[in-house]
Design an enzyme around this catalytic site. Sequence first.
Site, mmCIF file in Angstrom:
data_model
loop_
_atom_site.group_PDB
_atom_site.id
_atom_site.type_symbol
_atom_site.label_atom_id
_atom_site.label_comp_id
_atom_site.label_asym_id
_atom_site.label_seq_id
_atom_site.Cartn_x
_atom_site.Cartn_y
_atom_site.Cartn_z
ATOM 1 N N GLU A 69 -8.827 -9.858 3.607
ATOM 2 C CA GLU A 69 -9.216 -8.469 3.290
ATOM 3 C C GLU A 69 -10.561 -8.431 2.579
ATOM 4 O OE1 GLU A 69 -6.205 -6.002 1.467
ATOM 5 O OE2 GLU A 69 -7.627 -4.360 1.145
ATOM 6 N N SER A 82 0.848 -1.194 0.000
ATOM 7 C CA SER A 82 0.000 0.000 0.000
ATOM 8 C C SER A 82 0.884 1.245 0.000
ATOM 9 C CB SER A 82 -0.926 0.016 1.223
ATOM 10 O OG SER A 82 -0.196 -0.210 2.409
HETATM 11 O O1 KIV Z 1 -0.451 -3.378 1.559
HETATM 12 C C1 KIV Z 1 -1.091 -3.335 2.630
HETATM 13 O O2 KIV Z 1 -1.092 -2.330 3.368
HETATM 14 C C2 KIV Z 1 -1.847 -4.504 3.011
HETATM 15 C C3 KIV Z 1 -2.891 -4.330 4.083
HETATM 16 C C4 KIV Z 1 -4.064 -3.611 3.552
HETATM 17 C C5 KIV Z 1 -3.267 -5.622 4.685
HETATM 18 O O3 KIV Z 1 -1.670 -5.537 2.453
#
Ligand code: KIV
Length: 262
Positions: free
Chosen positions: A187, A50
């Site tokens: 998720e 993310s």
């Molecule tokens: O990339 C991320 O932050 C994640 C979370 C949303 C679990 O995979």
Amino acid sequence: MTQIKKRTTASTLLADKQAQRKQVWLTAYDTPTAALAEMAGVDVILVGDSLGMVSLGFDSTIPVTLEHMIHHTAAVVRGRDKAWVVCDLPFGSYQASPEQAFASAAQVLQQTGCDAVKIEGGQHMAATIAFLSERGIAVVAHLGLTPQSVKKFGGFKRQGQSDEAADIIFQDAQAVSNAGAVAVVLECIPDDLAARISAAIEIPSIGIGAGKDCDGQVLVWHDLLGLSEKNPPFAPAYTNLRESITTAIGQWCDDVRAGKQP
Ligand code: KIV
């Protein structure tokens, strides 16, 4: 504020599940935010890909590279003391083969000092999870809305809505658990599906948009702290840092222009 006393390990995660202690995971992407997350008492810091969307200005996680992840995970490790640090393997760095995944995971572990890697996918990644796990690597799996598949899903959409889709995710969870994953992120799937999975598997389920019956919860730093322009519907903001930051900077701008600063 609950502070963690001992270093979190893969064994702690399993013991927490057995003792029905909820785990708290939070993303972080640099040294000071990792230190703050730990001071506040999180068990696990996830350097999620993310990163690409919340810090690097990309519109998905697809453009994130191994070099980005290594750079930011090493910074997070420098800020942690006892929290367990998990690094996402980015798109294209593990899907081709178990050998490719091992090479990427080894690079991440050697160059950052983190504790585990996370990969997206269920039954089709089980052989890769087993390959890494048999070679001593702690692997976290990620099921449901797996953002690296956003182009195939046609957007960031809730997964597992039909009985058939729910069954596949249930089988995916069993497959990654049996393959040796140490935890699984669920998720954006229906709460009852996440509850069924959590009761059926031996490893902790860490939910995000998957209801309260998971063994732990994870949130993205920017969503929790009100830094995101728009939170996903399942992500609560516990404060509004966007407002605090823009107000503070705005006041300073006014003071400088009025000759009040320094
Ligand atoms: O990339 C991320 O932050 C994640 C979370 C949303 C679990 O995979």
